[in-house]
Design a protein around this motif. Structure first.
Motif, short mmCIF file in Angstrom:
data_model
loop_
_atom_site.label_atom_id
_atom_site.label_comp_id
_atom_site.label_asym_id
_atom_site.label_seq_id
_atom_site.Cartn_x
_atom_site.Cartn_y
_atom_site.Cartn_z
N PHE A 114 -23.79 67.64 -78.78
CA PHE A 114 -24.69 68.32 -77.84
C PHE A 114 -23.91 69.38 -77.07
CE2 PHE A 114 -22.83 64.91 -75.32
CZ PHE A 114 -22.61 65.49 -74.09
N GLU A 115 -24.65 70.29 -76.47
CA GLU A 115 -24.07 71.32 -75.61
C GLU A 115 -24.90 71.41 -74.34
OE1 GLU A 115 -22.51 75.98 -75.76
OE2 GLU A 115 -24.02 75.28 -77.20
N GLN A 116 -24.21 71.41 -73.21
CA GLN A 116 -24.87 71.52 -71.91
C GLN A 116 -24.37 72.75 -71.18
OE1 GLN A 116 -23.96 67.69 -70.10
NE2 GLN A 116 -25.88 66.80 -70.84
N PHE A 117 -25.25 73.31 -70.33
CA PHE A 117 -24.94 74.52 -69.58
C PHE A 117 -25.05 74.22 -68.09
CE2 PHE A 117 -26.45 75.80 -73.69
CZ PHE A 117 -25.66 76.89 -74.03
N LEU A 118 -24.06 74.67 -67.34
CA LEU A 118 -24.08 74.54 -65.88
C LEU A 118 -24.53 75.87 -65.30
CD1 LEU A 118 -23.45 72.88 -63.33
CD2 LEU A 118 -21.13 73.82 -63.41
N LEU A 119 -25.61 75.83 -64.50
CA LEU A 119 -26.18 77.03 -63.90
C LEU A 119 -25.95 77.02 -62.40
CD1 LEU A 119 -29.61 77.11 -65.82
CD2 LEU A 119 -27.40 78.06 -66.52
N LYS A 120 -25.50 78.16 -61.89
CA LYS A 120 -25.19 78.32 -60.47
C LYS A 120 -26.25 79.18 -59.82
CE LYS A 120 -21.66 80.30 -57.41
NZ LYS A 120 -20.34 80.96 -57.33
N PRO A 121 -26.76 78.80 -58.63
CA PRO A 121 -27.75 79.64 -57.95
C PRO A 121 -27.14 81.00 -57.59
CG PRO A 121 -27.00 77.89 -56.50
CD PRO A 121 -26.44 77.59 -57.85
N SER A 122 -27.88 82.06 -57.91
CA SER A 122 -27.37 83.42 -57.67
C SER A 122 -27.96 84.05 -56.41
CB SER A 122 -27.66 84.30 -58.88
OG SER A 122 -29.05 84.34 -59.16
N ARG A 123 -29.03 83.48 -55.87
CA ARG A 123 -29.64 84.04 -54.66
C ARG A 123 -28.93 83.55 -53.40
NH1 ARG A 123 -35.84 82.33 -55.13
NH2 ARG A 123 -34.81 80.38 -55.74
N ASP A 124 -29.09 84.30 -52.34
CA ASP A 124 -28.67 83.84 -51.03
C ASP A 124 -29.45 82.58 -50.68
OD1 ASP A 124 -27.34 84.49 -48.28
OD2 ASP A 124 -29.45 84.10 -47.83
N HIS A 125 -28.78 81.63 -50.05
CA HIS A 125 -29.43 80.34 -49.78
C HIS A 125 -30.68 80.49 -48.93
CE1 HIS A 125 -29.83 76.51 -47.40
NE2 HIS A 125 -29.96 76.08 -48.64
N ASP A 126 -30.65 81.34 -47.91
CA ASP A 126 -31.82 81.52 -47.05
C ASP A 126 -32.98 82.12 -47.83
OD1 ASP A 126 -30.61 80.47 -44.82
OD2 ASP A 126 -29.87 82.41 -44.10
N VAL A 127 -32.67 83.05 -48.73
CA VAL A 127 -33.73 83.66 -49.56
C VAL A 127 -34.36 82.59 -50.46
CG1 VAL A 127 -34.18 85.31 -51.41
CG2 VAL A 127 -32.67 85.93 -49.52
N ALA A 128 -33.53 81.73 -51.06
CA ALA A 128 -34.03 80.68 -51.93
C ALA A 128 -34.88 79.68 -51.16
CB ALA A 128 -32.87 79.98 -52.62
N ARG A 129 -34.43 79.33 -49.97
CA ARG A 129 -35.19 78.38 -49.15
C ARG A 129 -36.55 78.94 -48.77
NH1 ARG A 129 -35.70 78.49 -44.01
NH2 ARG A 129 -33.86 79.83 -43.71
N GLN A 130 -36.58 80.21 -48.35
CA GLN A 130 -37.85 80.83 -47.97
C GLN A 130 -38.80 80.96 -49.16
OE1 GLN A 130 -36.66 84.50 -46.13
NE2 GLN A 130 -35.57 83.47 -44.45
N ALA A 131 -38.26 81.25 -50.32
CA ALA A 131 -39.09 81.34 -51.53
C ALA A 131 -39.71 79.99 -51.86
CB ALA A 131 -38.26 81.84 -52.71
N CYS A 132 -38.95 78.94 -51.67
CA CYS A 132 -39.45 77.58 -51.90
C CYS A 132 -40.57 77.24 -50.92
CB CYS A 132 -38.30 76.58 -51.77
SG CYS A 132 -38.79 74.84 -51.76
N GLU A 133 -40.38 77.58 -49.66
CA GLU A 133 -41.39 77.29 -48.64
C GLU A 133 -42.68 78.05 -48.92
OE1 GLU A 133 -39.29 78.35 -45.13
OE2 GLU A 133 -38.21 76.43 -44.97
N ARG A 134 -42.57 79.33 -49.32
CA ARG A 134 -43.77 80.11 -49.65
C ARG A 134 -44.50 79.51 -50.84
NH1 ARG A 134 -40.29 84.51 -48.63
NH2 ARG A 134 -39.96 84.78 -50.87
N ALA A 135 -43.74 79.13 -51.87
CA ALA A 135 -44.35 78.56 -53.08
C ALA A 135 -45.06 77.25 -52.76
CB ALA A 135 -43.28 78.34 -54.13
N ARG A 136 -44.49 76.46 -51.88
CA ARG A 136 -45.13 75.21 -51.52
C ARG A 136 -46.42 75.44 -50.73
NH1 ARG A 136 -40.34 70.81 -49.95
NH2 ARG A 136 -40.20 69.94 -52.07
N LEU A 137 -46.41 76.46 -49.87
CA LEU A 137 -47.63 76.78 -49.12
C LEU A 137 -48.74 77.24 -50.06
CD1 LEU A 137 -46.18 78.62 -45.98
CD2 LEU A 137 -47.34 76.40 -46.03
N ILE A 138 -48.39 78.04 -51.04
CA ILE A 138 -49.38 78.54 -51.99
C ILE A 138 -49.93 77.40 -52.84
CG2 ILE A 138 -49.69 80.01 -54.04
CD1 ILE A 138 -47.62 81.90 -52.81
N GLY A 139 -49.05 76.46 -53.15
CA GLY A 139 -49.46 75.35 -54.02
C GLY A 139 -50.32 74.31 -53.34
N ARG A 140 -50.41 74.35 -52.03
CA ARG A 140 -51.21 73.34 -51.31
C ARG A 140 -52.70 73.65 -51.39
NH1 ARG A 140 -47.51 72.56 -45.82
NH2 ARG A 140 -45.79 71.46 -46.86
#
Length: 600
Positions: free
Chosen positions: A574-600
């Motif tokens: 097997f082959e596995q890939f390690l992926l590193k977040p490329s966005r700024d942490h605050d940007v990623a957090r805010q994107a998550c919060e917006r997506a959760r609001l839309i999904g409600r």
């Protein structure tokens, strides 16, 4: 003299078997189940919902040994063995005292036999998963319950009160391990007490209070309040049920089938014949019979000692249901009494029948609730089947001849246990090599515990840890395993598995399980999350499942690198890939919060 020598050989064989198991705890690592256990034990408060609480129970031991996996495993082995010894000593003391007007046999014989018989509990490691887990906690709880029922009575003596408290303690620990087993255990204890005529309302009340107090204290330690603890268990059960949404509750109450292969049938027949011969000789008077019993005992223990010390290494495959060979011993003893000319009593006592039935039931209690075959799973607690045979054996044998017959059947049980352990360490669960061939010394996990691993496993971990270190993954950073089968990789890299200590792929409800698990995590965690993927694995999770959290894996992550290795006895590549977040942490957090609001 020959009988004492045979009994001494049993003790030596049992101790060498225990030492062998303890020594093997330094080797091997399973990246699936053991990874799940270690993620859970090392950081149990990271997870909000859980139906089993074994992580909290074993966390103090984990901290006590400084995160050393070998010591953690050895502690688990010793706890099981000591619990089994206490149970065996209590059992022997009680049945001999009952048959001898309250006077037990010589203590040295009780201790020696208890040590020899207790080693049979090591069949629990049939799959070689020695790291503490909910199954080991359940097994330990059942032994506590067994000791409790042995020393209870309808009198308010100190010993009896301890027994009632121990029953309640066992019930509480069983609930913390596996609530399904706890529910059935309660019923089994009550049925035993009724059949044995030992029901005492005050005693039952003491047991209930002891269980309630222990669970209440556990709730406060784990969640700070009883309400939050109840929510944890109920939500954990709801999330867990998502994996198999179509399985009815009635499916839990079943009797599975089992089958022995031709080799297993041959072993069963041979063990039955040898044990029958030894047991039959033990029922006879005369020096020749005693010498024959001693010879059989010494031969059986000698084979066990030869294997556990490495002097003999037979080529043994792994067979399911192997612990069920204990029944060959029980059947052999029963047959020997059919041919014996003398019996101490026509029928076993009421308490003996109740106790034997209770012991026979406990492996089913242990297995109850699992999705695996009940006979295969219950066989890992087959130690109780053997104890049931001992109870009936002592009831049937002539007074003062108990020691002579128990020694050879203890030796036969030791040989069964030795063969089970040998198969386990030669074919460790989901590993590529026998433990004796895993010689690469390597550090693993957040506490840099040292284990001896197979070369491919050591190389795999080294490459993963190098990738993580080179690209900035720190101890405790969230790391999501999208392969759904590598929780041990998360632990090896010192990461933290978000949502659940193992998000399993490949089940009908795996996608719903992942969504429910990640719903428990804050956007602060999800925004900082690293990802481990295995695209070639058909059952792995799709990256599209992360979109409700504002994550586009192609846009928001960069590849840190990949590792190749093999897994399992089939050595699948097997082959596995390690992926590193490329966005700024605050940007990623805010994107998550917006997506959760839309999904409600």
């Amino acid at each position: 003299m020959t009988e004492r020598f045979a009994l001494g050989a049993c003790v030596v064989a049992a101790m060498l078997l225990l030492i062998w198991v303890l020594s093997r705890c330094r080797s091997g690592f399973d990246f699936t189940d053991e990874g799940f256990y270690l993620n859970w034990i090392s950081s149990p408060w990271d997870y909000r919902d859980s139906v089993t609480q074994f992580g909290f129970v074993y966390h103090p031991l984990y901290r006590l040994v400084g995160g050393d996996i070998a010591f953690l495993r050895q502690g688990n082995v010793l706890v099981i063995f000591v619990s089994a010894f206490v149970l065996c000593a209590s059992l022997l003391h009680s049945i001999f005292a009952e048959r001898n007007d309250g006077k037990s046999g010589p203590r040295i014989k009780i201790v020696s036999l208890a040590l020899g018989i207790a080693a049979s509990s090591l069949t629990f490691f049939d799959l070689w998963l020695p790291t503490p887990n909910y199954n080991s906690l359940t097994f330990m709880s059942l032994m506590f319950a067994a000791v409790g029922v042995l020393i209870t009575s309808r009198e308010a003596s100190t010993l009896s009160l301890c027994g009632w408290v121990l029953i309640g303690t066992a019930g509480a620990f069983s609930f913390l391990a596996k609530p399904t087993s706890a529910a059935v255990l309660g019923g089994a204890v009550v049925v035993y007490l009724i059949i044995a005529g030992k029901v005492w309302i005050r005693g039952l009340l003491i047991s209930v209070i002891a269980a309630a107090v222990l669970l209440g204290v556990s709730a406060l330690v784990i969640d700070g309040s009883l309400g939050k603890f109840v929510d944890r268990v109920l939500n954990g059960a709801r999330i867990g049920s998502l994996l198999t949404p179509d399985q009815p509750i009635a499916r839990l109450f079943r009797v599975d089938s089992f089958s022995f292969g031709s080799v297993q049938r041959a072993i069963f027949a041979l063990l039955l014949a040898v044990t029958f011969a030894a047991a039959f000789l033990a029922t006879r008077a005369g020096a020749a019979a005693r010498i024959g019993v001693a010879v059989v005992t010494i031969v059986l223990t000698g084979l066990s000692i030869a294997v556990s010390t490495g002097a003999l290494l037979p080529n043994i495959p792994y067979y399911p249901f192997q612990p069920m060979q204990f029944w060959a011993i029980n059947f052999a003893v029963a047959l020997s009494f059919l041919f014996a000319s003398r019996r101490s009593s026509p029928l076993p006592s009421r308490n003996a029948v109740a106790l034997a039935a209770f012991f026979i039931t406990l492996p089913y209690v242990y297995a109850f609730g699992t999705g695996n075959n009940y006979w295969e799973q219950g066989g890992r607690a087959g130690f109780f089947w053997f104890l049931a045979g001992i109870v009936i054996t002592v009831e049937l044998v002539a007074t003062n001849a108990e020691w002579r017959i128990l020694t050879p059947i203890a030796a036969a049980a030791l040989l069964v246990t030795t063969s089970v352990v040998l198969a386990a360490v030669e074919h460790p669960y989901r590993q590529t090599q026998p433990l004796r061939l895993q010689t690469s010394k390597f550090e693993i996990g957040p506490d840099n515990a040292t284990l001896f691993l197979a070369d491919d496993a050591a190389t795999y971990i080294r490459d993963l840890r190098r990738l993580a270190a080179d690209h900035g993954l720190k101890t405790g950073d969230p790391l999501l395993d999208l392969s759904g089968r590598s929780p041990g990789s998360v632990y090896a890299m010192s990461g933290r598995a978000p949502g659940a200590s193992w998000i399993l792929a490949g089940y009908a409800g795996s996608n719903d399980f992942l969504r429910a698990a990640l719903a428990n995590e804050s956007c602060d965690v999800l925004g900082a999350m690293w990802i481990l993927t295995e695209p070639s694995l058909p059952a792995s999770f799709s990256a599209s499942l992360l979109q409700p959290y504002g994550i586009d894996i192609l846009r928001d992550y960069q590849e840190a690198g990949s590792v190749r290795s093999v897994r399992g006895a089939s050595r699948t590549e097997f082959e596995q890939f390690l992926l590193k977040p490329s966005r700024d942490h605050d940007v990623a957090r805010q994107a998550c919060e917006r997506a959760r609001l839309i999904g409600r």
